[in-house]
Design an enzyme around this catalytic site. Structure first.
Site, PDB file in Angstrom:
ATOM      1  N   CYS A   6       0.837  -1.201   0.000  1.00  0.00           N
ATOM      2  CA  CYS A   6       0.000   0.000   0.000  1.00  0.00           C
ATOM      3  C   CYS A   6       0.871   1.251   0.000  1.00  0.00           C
ATOM      4  O   CYS A   6       1.418   1.646   1.038  1.00  0.00           O
ATOM      5  CB  CYS A   6      -0.920  -0.028   1.222  1.00  0.00           C
ATOM      6  SG  CYS A   6      -1.932   1.445   1.403  1.00  0.00           S
ATOM      7  N   CYS A  30      -0.446   4.082   2.209  1.00  0.00           N
ATOM      8  CA  CYS A  30      -0.208   3.857   3.644  1.00  0.00           C
ATOM      9  C   CYS A  30       1.255   4.097   4.005  1.00  0.00           C
ATOM     10  O   CYS A  30       1.561   4.728   5.018  1.00  0.00           O
ATOM     11  CB  CYS A  30      -0.538   2.418   4.035  1.00  0.00           C
ATOM     12  SG  CYS A  30      -2.156   1.854   3.509  1.00  0.00           S
ATOM     13  N   ASP A  31       2.175   3.584   3.201  1.00  0.00           N
ATOM     14  CA  ASP A  31       3.569   3.511   3.637  1.00  0.00           C
ATOM     15  C   ASP A  31       4.539   4.378   2.840  1.00  0.00           C
ATOM     16  O   ASP A  31       5.704   4.495   3.217  1.00  0.00           O
ATOM     17  CB  ASP A  31       4.044   2.042   3.564  1.00  0.00           C
ATOM     18  CG  ASP A  31       3.261   1.164   4.532  1.00  0.00           C
ATOM     19  OD1 ASP A  31       2.867   1.669   5.594  1.00  0.00           O
ATOM     20  OD2 ASP A  31       3.032  -0.021   4.217  1.00  0.00           O
TER      21      ASP A  31
HETATM   22  C1  FAD Z   1       0.281  -3.984   6.295  1.00  0.00           C
HETATM   23  C2  FAD Z   1      -0.853  -3.012   6.060  1.00  0.00           C
HETATM   24  C3  FAD Z   1      -0.716  -1.707   6.447  1.00  0.00           C
HETATM   25  C4  FAD Z   1      -1.766  -0.801   6.244  1.00  0.00           C
HETATM   26  N1  FAD Z   1      -1.593   0.477   6.670  1.00  0.00           N
HETATM   27  C5  FAD Z   1      -2.618   1.343   6.541  1.00  0.00           C
HETATM   28  C6  FAD Z   1      -2.494   2.667   7.031  1.00  0.00           C
HETATM   29  O1  FAD Z   1      -1.450   3.063   7.553  1.00  0.00           O
HETATM   30  N2  FAD Z   1      -3.567   3.486   6.889  1.00  0.00           N
HETATM   31  C7  FAD Z   1      -4.734   3.083   6.302  1.00  0.00           C
HETATM   32  O2  FAD Z   1      -5.691   3.868   6.228  1.00  0.00           O
HETATM   33  N3  FAD Z   1      -4.878   1.834   5.817  1.00  0.00           N
HETATM   34  C8  FAD Z   1      -3.845   0.959   5.940  1.00  0.00           C
HETATM   35  N4  FAD Z   1      -3.969  -0.308   5.439  1.00  0.00           N
HETATM   36  C9  FAD Z   1      -5.225  -0.669   4.760  1.00  0.00           C
HETATM   37  C10 FAD Z   1      -6.299  -0.972   5.817  1.00  0.00           C
HETATM   38  O3  FAD Z   1      -5.786  -1.928   6.721  1.00  0.00           O
HETATM   39  C11 FAD Z   1      -7.563  -1.492   5.174  1.00  0.00           C
HETATM   40  O4  FAD Z   1      -8.030  -0.551   4.215  1.00  0.00           O
HETATM   41  C12 FAD Z   1      -8.649  -1.694   6.224  1.00  0.00           C
HETATM   42  O5  FAD Z   1      -8.210  -2.553   7.251  1.00  0.00           O
HETATM   43  C13 FAD Z   1      -9.915  -2.279   5.587  1.00  0.00           C
HETATM   44  O6  FAD Z   1     -10.823  -2.478   6.606  1.00  0.00           O
HETATM   45  P1  FAD Z   1     -12.011  -3.526   6.478  1.00  0.00           P
HETATM   46  O7  FAD Z   1     -12.780  -3.400   7.731  1.00  0.00           O
HETATM   47  O8  FAD Z   1     -12.699  -3.341   5.196  1.00  0.00           O
HETATM   48  O9  FAD Z   1     -11.336  -4.959   6.361  1.00  0.00           O
HETATM   49  P2  FAD Z   1     -10.115  -5.732   7.096  1.00  0.00           P
HETATM   50  O10 FAD Z   1      -9.301  -4.849   7.961  1.00  0.00           O
HETATM   51  O11 FAD Z   1      -9.468  -6.454   5.989  1.00  0.00           O
HETATM   52  O12 FAD Z   1     -10.899  -6.744   8.014  1.00  0.00           O
HETATM   53  C14 FAD Z   1     -11.622  -7.805   7.471  1.00  0.00           C
HETATM   54  C15 FAD Z   1     -12.190  -8.600   8.612  1.00  0.00           C
HETATM   55  O13 FAD Z   1     -13.086  -9.586   8.090  1.00  0.00           O
HETATM   56  C16 FAD Z   1     -12.867 -10.785   8.770  1.00  0.00           C
HETATM   57  N5  FAD Z   1     -13.356 -11.874   7.913  1.00  0.00           N
HETATM   58  C17 FAD Z   1     -12.962 -12.212   6.660  1.00  0.00           C
HETATM   59  N6  FAD Z   1     -13.648 -13.285   6.221  1.00  0.00           N
HETATM   60  C18 FAD Z   1     -14.516 -13.611   7.218  1.00  0.00           C
HETATM   61  C19 FAD Z   1     -15.481 -14.613   7.396  1.00  0.00           C
HETATM   62  N7  FAD Z   1     -15.730 -15.527   6.447  1.00  0.00           N
HETATM   63  N8  FAD Z   1     -16.185 -14.661   8.568  1.00  0.00           N
HETATM   64  C20 FAD Z   1     -15.967 -13.744   9.534  1.00  0.00           C
HETATM   65  N9  FAD Z   1     -15.055 -12.760   9.423  1.00  0.00           N
HETATM   66  C21 FAD Z   1     -14.337 -12.704   8.289  1.00  0.00           C
HETATM   67  C22 FAD Z   1     -11.408 -10.829   9.094  1.00  0.00           C
HETATM   68  O14 FAD Z   1     -11.159 -11.696  10.195  1.00  0.00           O
HETATM   69  C23 FAD Z   1     -11.174  -9.360   9.457  1.00  0.00           C
HETATM   70  O15 FAD Z   1     -11.478  -9.159  10.809  1.00  0.00           O
HETATM   71  C24 FAD Z   1      -2.958  -1.229   5.632  1.00  0.00           C
HETATM   72  C25 FAD Z   1      -3.092  -2.560   5.217  1.00  0.00           C
HETATM   73  C26 FAD Z   1      -2.059  -3.447   5.435  1.00  0.00           C
HETATM   74  C27 FAD Z   1      -2.215  -4.888   4.999  1.00  0.00           C
END
Ligand code: FAD
Length: 315
Positions: free
Chosen positions: A137, A140-141
Site C-alpha cells: 500500500c 499507507c507507507d
Molecule cells: C500492512 C498493512 C498496512 C496498512 N496500513 C494502513 C495505514 O497506515 N492506513 C490506512 O488507512 N490503511 C492501511 N492499510 C489498509 C487498511 O488496513 C484497510 O483498508 C482496512 O483494514 C480495511 O478495513 P475492512 O474493515 O474493510 O477490512 P479488514 O481490515 O481487511 O478486516 C476484514 C475482517 O473480516 C474478517 N473476515 C474475513 N472473512 C470472514 C469470514 N468468512 N467470517 C468472519 N469474518 C471474516 C477478518 O477476520 C477481518 O477481521 C494497511 C493494510 C495493510 C495490509
C-alpha cells in the site's frame, strides 16, 4: 431440537468497517452481533504504525487502534464473538449464515465487512521483511520512503498509479514488470513513461530480497529462461507489491452480485447490495480506496442503511 438464533443486525468481520458498523448499530439499538473471523482486528493488526487515521496526532500502532475500536463497540453493547462465517443463504428472509460449519444464525440484516487481501508473489522474503521494507500500500507507507529508492511490482493500472504516487516522495522508483509491456491503460502508461523519476524494468522478475535489518535490495532476473537471461541485485529501500487484491467473498459467490474481480457491487452512494437488507462495507466493496478511514466511513453508512431497512420493513 435447538432453535436457530435470530439476530437483527449481523456484522461479519472485525476490521475498521465492521467495528464502526458495530458502534453505530449498537448506538441505534439494533443489538448487533459481530463475528471477528480469522483475523480479529483485520488487516491493520499486521502493521506497526498507522499515521493517517484522523484523531491520533502522534500515530498509533495498528493493534492498539483496533483494540480501541473494539472497546468502543463493546461499550455500547455490541456482541463481539469469535467465529468465521462459512456459508451464506440469502434466498429466504431472515437470512441464514453458518458459523464454523455448524451453528446457523438467522439475521434480519447482514453487514458484510470481510475485507480484501493483497496478493503477494509468494516469496519467503516477503514475509521475512513484512513491515521492514515490504508493503502492499503506497498510500499507507509511501511517506516512510521519502527521498529513498523503491521498487513497485506489477504492470497494471494499480502498479502505475502506485509508482506515480511514490515518484513524488521517493528519489527513484523502479517499476518491475514481468512481461515486456504494460497492461495499464494508455493514459497511465503515458504518465509513467513520461515520469523521469520512474524507470521501468521490463521482462524482470524478483527472486528474493536482501538486507540486514530491513530491505536493502532485490535479487532480480531479466529475461528468465531466454538466451539473454541475466541475474543482478538492485539496491532499494522499499518493495511495493501492486499485483492486485483478493476480496474475501468466496462464501458469497452465487448469492450476491460481485464484480469481475470478486468485489461486492453496491448501489451508488449507499452500501446496499442487490439483496435487500444485505449491506457491504470496507475493502470488500472498494477496489479503489482501500484505506482504514474509508472502510470505517462505509461501516457507519452500512449501519445507518441497516437501521433504515429495519424501520421500513417493520422489523
Ligand atoms: C500492512 C498493512 C498496512 C496498512 N496500513 C494502513 C495505514 O497506515 N492506513 C490506512 O488507512 N490503511 C492501511 N492499510 C489498509 C487498511 O488496513 C484497510 O483498508 C482496512 O483494514 C480495511 O478495513 P475492512 O474493515 O474493510 O477490512 P479488514 O481490515 O481487511 O478486516 C476484514 C475482517 O473480516 C474478517 N473476515 C474475513 N472473512 C470472514 C469470514 N468468512 N467470517 C468472519 N469474518 C471474516 C477478518 O477476520 C477481518 O477481521 C494497511 C493494510 C495493510 C495490509
Amino acid at each position: 431440537m435447538e432453535q436457530n438464533e435470530r439476530i437483527r443486525c449481523l456484522i461479519i468481520g472485525s476490521g475498521p468497517a465492521g467495528y464502526t458498523a458495530a458502534i453505530y448499530a449498537s448506538r441505534a439499538n439494533l443489538s448487533p452481533v459481530l463475528y471477528e473471523g480469522m483475523q480479529p482486528g483485520g488487516q491493520l493488526t499486521t502493521t506497526s504504525e498507522v499515521e493517517n487515521f484522523p484523531g491520533y496526532p502522534e500515530g498509533i500502532s495498528g493493534m492498539d487502534m483496533m483494540e480501541d475500536l473494539k472497546k468502543q463497540a463493546a461499550r455500547f453493547g455490541a456482541d463481539i464473538r469469535r467465529g468465521i462465517a462459512t456459508a451464506a443463504d440469502f434466498s429466504t428472509h431472515p437470512y441464514r449464515i453458518t458459523i464454523e460449519g455448524e451453528k446457523v444464525v438467522e439475521a434480519d440484516t447482514v453487514i458484510i465487512s470481510t475485507g480484501a487481501s493483497a496478493k503477494y508473489l509468494g516469496l519467503p522474503d516477503e514475509a521475512k521483511y513484512a513491515g521492514l521494507g515490504v508493503s502492499a500500500c503506497a498510500t499507507c507507507d509511501g511517506f516512510f520512503y521519502r527521498k529513498k529508492i523503491v521498487a513497485v511490482v506489477g504492470g497494471g493500472d494499480t502498479a502505475c498509479e502506485e509508482a506515480e504516487y511514490l515518484s513524488h516522495l521517493a528519489s527513484k522508483v523502479y517499476l518491475i514488470v514481468r512481461k515486456n509491456y504494460l497492461r495499464a491503460s494508455n493514459i497511465m502508461q503515458k504518465r509513467v513513461f513520461d515520469n523521469p523519476n520512474i524507470e521501468i524494468l521490463f521482462e524482470t522478475q524478483t527472486e528474493g530480497l536482501f538486507g540486514e535489518n530491513g530491505v536493502e535490495g532485490a535479487h532480480l532476473v531479466k529475461g528468465k529462461g531466454t538466451d539473454h537471461e541475466e541475474r543482478y541485485d538492485l539496491p532499494i529501500d522499499g518493495f511495493f507489491l501492486a499485483i492486485g487484491h483478493k476480496p474475501n467473498t468466496d462464501i458469497f459467490k452465487g448469492s450476491i452480485e460481485l464484480d469481475e474481480n470478486g468485489y461486492i457491487v453496491t448501489r451508488p452512494y449507499t452500501t446496499e447490495t442487490n439483496v435487500p437488507g444485505v449491506f457491504a462495507a470496507g475493502d470488500v466493496a472498494d477496489p479503489r480506496y482501500r484505506q482504514a478511514i474509508t472502510a470505517a466511513a462505509s461501516g457507519c453508512k452500512a449501519a445507518i442503511d441497516a437501521e433504515r431497512y429495519l424501520v421500513n420493513n417493520n422489523l
